[in-house]
Enzyme design. Structure first.
Site, PDB file in Angstrom:
ATOM      1  N   SER A  64       0.982  -1.169  -0.079  1.00 15.17           N
ATOM      2  CA  SER A  64      -0.075   0.056   0.042  1.00 15.17           C
ATOM      3  C   SER A  64       0.715   1.325   0.055  1.00 15.17           C
ATOM      4  O   SER A  64       0.238   2.364  -0.112  1.00 15.17           O
ATOM      5  CB  SER A  64      -0.948  -0.049   1.277  1.00 15.17           C
ATOM      6  OG  SER A  64      -2.166  -0.687   0.559  1.00 15.17           O
ATOM      7  N   LYS A  67       0.470   3.229  -2.917  1.00 12.25           N
ATOM      8  CA  LYS A  67      -0.548   4.270  -3.162  1.00 12.25           C
ATOM      9  C   LYS A  67      -0.306   5.628  -2.917  1.00 12.25           C
ATOM     10  O   LYS A  67      -0.977   6.746  -3.653  1.00 12.25           O
ATOM     11  CB  LYS A  67      -1.679   4.038  -1.924  1.00 12.25           C
ATOM     12  CG  LYS A  67      -2.349   2.376  -2.478  1.00 12.25           C
ATOM     13  CD  LYS A  67      -3.237   2.112  -0.990  1.00 12.25           C
ATOM     14  CE  LYS A  67      -3.881   0.643  -1.413  1.00 12.25           C
ATOM     15  NZ  LYS A  67      -4.614   0.095   0.180  1.00 12.25           N
ATOM     16  N   TYR A 191      -3.234  -2.344 -10.760  1.00 13.05           N
ATOM     17  CA  TYR A 191      -3.381  -2.256  -9.269  1.00 13.05           C
ATOM     18  C   TYR A 191      -2.311  -3.387  -8.480  1.00 13.05           C
ATOM     19  O   TYR A 191      -1.545  -2.920  -7.564  1.00 13.05           O
ATOM     20  CB  TYR A 191      -4.457  -2.373  -8.688  1.00 13.05           C
ATOM     21  CG  TYR A 191      -4.562  -2.326  -7.094  1.00 13.05           C
ATOM     22  CD1 TYR A 191      -4.380  -1.125  -6.354  1.00 13.05           C
ATOM     23  CD2 TYR A 191      -4.958  -3.357  -6.356  1.00 13.05           C
ATOM     24  CE1 TYR A 191      -4.469  -1.116  -5.018  1.00 13.05           C
ATOM     25  CE2 TYR A 191      -4.944  -3.321  -5.126  1.00 13.05           C
ATOM     26  CZ  TYR A 191      -4.997  -2.102  -4.469  1.00 13.05           C
ATOM     27  OH  TYR A 191      -4.843  -2.117  -3.006  1.00 13.05           O
ATOM     28  N   TYR A 239      -5.031   3.367   8.064  1.00 17.07           N
ATOM     29  CA  TYR A 239      -6.140   2.800   7.942  1.00 17.07           C
ATOM     30  C   TYR A 239      -6.909   3.130   9.415  1.00 17.07           C
ATOM     31  O   TYR A 239      -6.921   4.295   9.624  1.00 17.07           O
ATOM     32  CB  TYR A 239      -6.448   1.322   7.799  1.00 17.07           C
ATOM     33  CG  TYR A 239      -5.417   0.943   6.505  1.00 17.07           C
ATOM     34  CD1 TYR A 239      -5.795   1.281   5.164  1.00 17.07           C
ATOM     35  CD2 TYR A 239      -4.262  -0.070   6.654  1.00 17.07           C
ATOM     36  CE1 TYR A 239      -5.083   0.894   4.163  1.00 17.07           C
ATOM     37  CE2 TYR A 239      -3.551  -0.229   5.733  1.00 17.07           C
ATOM     38  CZ  TYR A 239      -3.913   0.184   4.433  1.00 17.07           C
ATOM     39  OH  TYR A 239      -3.160  -0.082   3.244  1.00 17.07           O
ATOM     40  N   VAL A 257       0.863  -3.734   3.585  1.00 17.06           N
ATOM     41  CA  VAL A 257       0.997  -5.093   4.388  1.00 17.06           C
ATOM     42  C   VAL A 257       2.104  -5.766   3.932  1.00 17.06           C
ATOM     43  O   VAL A 257       2.119  -7.003   4.534  1.00 17.06           O
ATOM     44  CB  VAL A 257      -0.378  -5.869   3.734  1.00 17.06           C
ATOM     45  CG1 VAL A 257      -1.715  -5.136   4.294  1.00 17.06           C
ATOM     46  CG2 VAL A 257      -0.445  -6.048   2.290  1.00 17.06           C
TER      47      VAL A 257
HETATM   48  N1  GLU Z   1      -2.112  -5.176  -2.275  1.00 14.57           N
HETATM   49  C1  GLU Z   1      -2.938  -5.228  -0.840  1.00 14.57           C
HETATM   50  C2  GLU Z   1      -4.277  -5.380  -1.096  1.00 14.57           C
HETATM   51  O1  GLU Z   1      -4.946  -4.682  -2.052  1.00 14.57           O
HETATM   52  C3  GLU Z   1      -2.698  -3.599  -0.294  1.00 14.57           C
HETATM   53  C4  GLU Z   1      -3.084  -3.399   1.109  1.00 14.57           C
HETATM   54  C5  GLU Z   1      -2.053  -2.807   2.095  1.00 14.57           C
HETATM   55  O2  GLU Z   1      -0.804  -3.006   1.702  1.00 14.57           O
HETATM   56  O3  GLU Z   1      -2.574  -2.248   2.871  1.00 14.57           O
HETATM   57  O4  GLU Z   1      -5.007  -5.784  -0.355  1.00 14.57           O
END
Ligand code: GLU
Length: 303
Positions: A64, A67, A191, A239, A257
């Site tokens: 993430s 992002k 993605y 989050y 994650v």
């Molecule tokens: N690739 C992970 C997903 O879409 C990213 C989530 C994360 O790193 O928090 O579930």
């Protein structure tokens, strides 16, 4: 403040002594088996130096944290138009929550939850092929990190593609609300590849210098965009534990994650931490503790 090299090596020692590692992401098979007892920290400072401790040369899945880079790329392309499709508020729900998307009628609350990141990447993908969109994100990362050695781990991307039912559900729900322009499978392929980018903490800390507004950072992001991305990292970067991260660390940060965290100490430092074991929120367990120790010992909290 004590010497930064000493602080960082002290944190590395303490994290290993405590050995409270958490559990690597189980829902992505390629990440599930990674040994949890690993730790790395890198700090780039305003004087142009990088201080590191632990496994700072080991590439890990940024997940993430990508992002942040996708958001910067998309803002560079379409600017404020993005905000007609994604909000800028924290959620208080999990990174992959479905329920909140229903409450919000298909407009994800911020670009760092999965639904918001999927819309952000959708906006970037429009008018170009997946490999071009990915090349744009990778190109930005390489420019920010001043390193060409940043790659995608194809096995991780495939692993997530094979098991990404929940992200598919999010994408199809967005489509039902007319908030996707591209074919969901094509978009999710993009993605998943963006999430499967690997970096070392040394590279990641280097890439954060632009966000931290350090004097030696390459000039690739406008100050306005950097300020806005930092604000979102502060309010939404962890989050439903974003409030707790602000409380404990007091700096903008974005977790993934894969166990990485990118942290910005404005005009002081860019920090990257990695430890693959996660807490119940999907944030690095040892990494979050290390971030709190660093902020406490340096006095870098913005508050
Ligand atoms: N690739 C992970 C997903 O879409 C990213 C989530 C994360 O790193 O928090 O579930």
């Amino acid at each position: 403040m004590a010497d930064l090299a000493e602080i960082i090596s002290g944190i590395n020692e303490r994290i290993h002594e405590e050995a409270d590692w958490g559990v690597p992401a189980q829902y992505i098979p390629e990440l599930a088996g990674i040994p949890a007892d690993q730790f790395a920290i890198s700090v780039c400072t305003a004087n142009g130096r990088t201080y590191s401790a632990g496994s700072s040369h080991v590439p890990f899945s940024i997940q993430s944290i990508s992002k942040v880079f996708a958001l910067v790329t998309t803002l560079g392309r379409i600017g404020d138009q993005l905000w007609t499709r994604v909000g800028r508020e924290p959620t208080g729900t999990a990174f992959d929550a479905i329920s909140i998307l229903e409450t919000d009628a298909g407009r994800p609350r911020n670009p760092f939850i999965n639904a918001g990141a999927i819309v952000t990447t959708d906006a970037l993908l429009s008018g170009r092929e997946p490999r071009q969109a990915i090349a744009e994100i990778l190109g930005l990362i390489r420019a920010m990190a001043e390193s060409d050695e940043v790659y995608i781990n194809a096995k991780v991307a495939r692993s997530e593609k094979e098991t990404g039912a929940r992200n598919r559900a999010l994408a199809h729900y967005l489509l039902s609300h007319d908030n996707l322009d591209n074919d969901p499978e094509k978009l999710l392929g993009t993605y998943f590849h963006q999430c499967a980018i690997e970096m070392t903490t040394d590279q990641l800390a280097m890439s954060g210098r632009c966000l931290a507004d350090l004097p030696n950072a390459p000039n690739v992001i406008s100050r306005t965009h950097a300020r806005r991305v930092n604000a979102l990292m502060m309010s939404c970067g962890h989050y439903d534990a974003s409030g707790e991260f602000s409380y404990q660390v007091g700096l903008p940060g974005k977790s993934g994650v894969g166990g990485g965290i990118l942290i910005v100490a404005p005009r002081k430092a860019s920090i990257a931490i990695w430890s693959p074991g996660l807490d119940g929120y999907g944030n690095s367990k040892a990494g979050t503790r290390a971030a709190a120790m660093l902020s406490h010992q340096t006095g870098w909290s913005v508050f």
